[in-house]
Motif scaffolding. Sequence first.
Motif, PDB file in Angstrom:
ATOM      1  N   ILE A 282       0.944  -1.167   0.011  1.00  0.00           N
ATOM      2  CA  ILE A 282      -0.019   0.013  -0.196  1.00  0.00           C
ATOM      3  C   ILE A 282       1.038   1.100  -0.077  1.00  0.00           C
ATOM      4  CG2 ILE A 282      -0.545  -0.295   2.556  1.00  0.00           C
ATOM      5  CD1 ILE A 282      -3.107   1.086   1.946  1.00  0.00           C
ATOM      6  N   ASP A 283       0.792   2.044  -1.062  1.00  0.00           N
ATOM      7  CA  ASP A 283       1.788   3.089  -1.344  1.00  0.00           C
ATOM      8  C   ASP A 283       1.297   4.389  -0.638  1.00  0.00           C
ATOM      9  OD1 ASP A 283       3.671   4.334  -2.395  1.00  0.00           O
ATOM     10  OD2 ASP A 283       3.639   3.866  -4.582  1.00  0.00           O
ATOM     11  N   ASP A 284       2.359   5.320  -0.403  1.00  0.00           N
ATOM     12  CA  ASP A 284       1.731   6.554   0.022  1.00  0.00           C
ATOM     13  C   ASP A 284       1.000   6.507   1.285  1.00  0.00           C
ATOM     14  OD1 ASP A 284       3.337   7.527  -2.084  1.00  0.00           O
ATOM     15  OD2 ASP A 284       1.419   8.047  -3.213  1.00  0.00           O
ATOM     16  N   PHE A 285       1.291   5.608   2.265  1.00  0.00           N
ATOM     17  CA  PHE A 285       0.478   5.322   3.542  1.00  0.00           C
ATOM     18  C   PHE A 285       0.696   6.489   4.374  1.00  0.00           C
ATOM     19  CE2 PHE A 285      -0.807   3.710   7.422  1.00  0.00           C
ATOM     20  CZ  PHE A 285      -2.061   3.296   7.254  1.00  0.00           C
ATOM     21  N   ILE A 305       5.469   4.271   3.779  1.00  0.00           N
ATOM     22  CA  ILE A 305       5.304   5.407   4.362  1.00  0.00           C
ATOM     23  C   ILE A 305       5.533   6.494   3.435  1.00  0.00           C
ATOM     24  CG2 ILE A 305       5.887   6.809   6.487  1.00  0.00           C
ATOM     25  CD1 ILE A 305       7.266   4.616   7.870  1.00  0.00           C
ATOM     26  N   ASP A 306       4.477   7.250   3.388  1.00  0.00           N
ATOM     27  CA  ASP A 306       4.450   8.697   2.621  1.00  0.00           C
ATOM     28  C   ASP A 306       5.776   9.237   2.771  1.00  0.00           C
ATOM     29  OD1 ASP A 306       3.402   9.869  -0.006  1.00  0.00           O
ATOM     30  OD2 ASP A 306       3.442  11.517   1.557  1.00  0.00           O
ATOM     31  N   LYS A 307       6.552   9.715   1.506  1.00  0.00           N
ATOM     32  CA  LYS A 307       7.624  10.227   1.833  1.00  0.00           C
ATOM     33  C   LYS A 307       7.692  11.636   2.644  1.00  0.00           C
ATOM     34  CE  LYS A 307       8.002  12.141  -3.087  1.00  0.00           C
ATOM     35  NZ  LYS A 307       7.077  11.423  -3.529  1.00  0.00           N
ATOM     36  N   SER A 308       6.253  12.351   2.612  1.00  0.00           N
ATOM     37  CA  SER A 308       6.154  13.789   3.279  1.00  0.00           C
ATOM     38  C   SER A 308       6.160  13.389   4.768  1.00  0.00           C
ATOM     39  CB  SER A 308       4.615  14.041   2.946  1.00  0.00           C
ATOM     40  OG  SER A 308       3.835  13.273   3.540  1.00  0.00           O
ATOM     41  N   ALA A 339      10.245   2.650   3.807  1.00  0.00           N
ATOM     42  CA  ALA A 339      10.025   4.434   3.746  1.00  0.00           C
ATOM     43  C   ALA A 339      10.537   4.799   2.557  1.00  0.00           C
ATOM     44  CB  ALA A 339      10.905   4.711   4.976  1.00  0.00           C
ATOM     45  N   GLU A 340       9.938   5.524   1.923  1.00  0.00           N
ATOM     46  CA  GLU A 340      10.561   6.184   0.702  1.00  0.00           C
ATOM     47  C   GLU A 340      10.895   7.867   1.039  1.00  0.00           C
ATOM     48  OE1 GLU A 340       7.017   6.112  -1.954  1.00  0.00           O
ATOM     49  OE2 GLU A 340       6.219   7.965  -1.020  1.00  0.00           O
ATOM     50  N   GLY A 341      11.489   8.403   0.332  1.00  0.00           N
ATOM     51  CA  GLY A 341      11.985   9.639   0.412  1.00  0.00           C
ATOM     52  C   GLY A 341      13.160   9.789   1.515  1.00  0.00           C
TER      53      GLY A 341
HETATM   54 MG    MG Z   1       4.809   7.895  -2.500  1.00  0.00          MG
END
Ligand code: MG
Length: 395
Positions: A282-285, A305-308, A339-341
């Motif tokens: 599940i992307d951008d969680f 986990i969403d990069k924000s 974790a992205e970003g």
């Molecule tokens: Mg994302």
Amino acid sequence: MPDNRLLVIDDEPDVAATVGRVARRAGFDTIVTTDGADFLERAWSWEPTVMVLDLAMPDVDGREILAELARRSSKAHILIVSGFERPEIEEAMAAGRAAGLNMAGILEKPLRIDSLRAALRAIYDDAELISAEDTRAALERGEFFLHYQPKVSLRTLRPAGVEALARWRHPQRGLISPDSFIPVMEAGGVMDRFTPHVIGQAVAQARTWRDQNLDIGIAVNVSGGSFDRLRLDDIIGQRCREQGVDPACLTVEITETAAMVNVAEAIDGMRRLRAMGVRISIDDFGTGYSSLVQLHRLPFSEVKIDKSFVLDCDINPESQVIVRTIVSLAHNLGLKVVAEGVETAGISDQLLAAGCDIVQGYHYGRPMAADALGDWLRGFGRPARDIPARIGAAP
Ligand code: MG
Ligand code: C2E
Ligand code: MG
């Protein structure tokens, strides 16, 4: 002088510096000031295309600056940063608009790097709108291809797969990023043809890498809407058979899960994929569309986990709490956490302390062409401190 010039005024040096840094990375020539007179002087002498203005400063009245810009008929895009209450900001926006200013948006404090980037991108994209018909024609002409970004296991510091990220090589405009064309495709009904195309390219690449003795999993992004309408198990099954590739090397990252209208069918579809060995992420969680209920009901294998929340988790206590909460929630449900970003070593350390499993970000490797990724993977066996911080093409 580049076409993109950004002038920012803020009394908080941290905020001003962040805006400056993000804008410079986004390709803007940038000037930062804390002084109202200096700001106005540069607003005329330097002709910025974007101005970022704090309304609530102790020594300078942002609303007076707005009035002065209106008097002189400024044409720049204006972004308002403010700790004021929302109604006061809306009022200033409306007054600016009524006076003929180009009010481009509001950036709330505490400033989120992601919202600033999104605001800058929106300004830039407005200038050259893409239509669904453009993307359909580009698909016919074969102008879309994939870049690959490595994921790294935090525990072992070994590569843990790659994410395939779509790019458009536009004959006139050069490389266009997916944030500019994916929403257009989603809205214009192009996604159901695009998704199989992306899967086909990713599976063919998996085969090429396997032939080079590189065994690496590939994650593809699928919008929730396409997930609903397409038989992904058939599409993936067929492509994998054609290429002689095991479907278990694939992960499907679902974005915009809210677009999955029919939950019962979505669950069936996901189960069929899981039965083939395909993992589901599940992307951008943590952003607006994902929910706890979905996490519990749908057979996901991992949470991204969403990069924000990741981008500033080393300096923002609020983001840190969110990251830790998502990690423990996911682990309690038996899911892996990506974790992205991850842009810096500091962020990576935070994530390790939070118990995150896998990281992805510029600190480890940028999205890059397939050939470059082969080299990156072969060079990755070295100790962590030798890992080049920035490899590959710009995102
Ligand atoms: Mg994302
Ligand atoms: P996403 O799936 O969440 O992908 C991660 C995005 O974060 C990518 O942006 C990646 O380049 C960027 N990124 C990676 N590391 C860092 C970092 O350290 N710092 C920062 N600031 N950003 C980082 P990209 O490639 O522009 O893709 C944007 C979004 O477009 C993707 O977000 C995904 O939702 C969508 N997308 C891309 N390719 C496809 C596709 O083939 N199909 C669909 N449906 N969506 C796609
Ligand atoms: Mg993704």
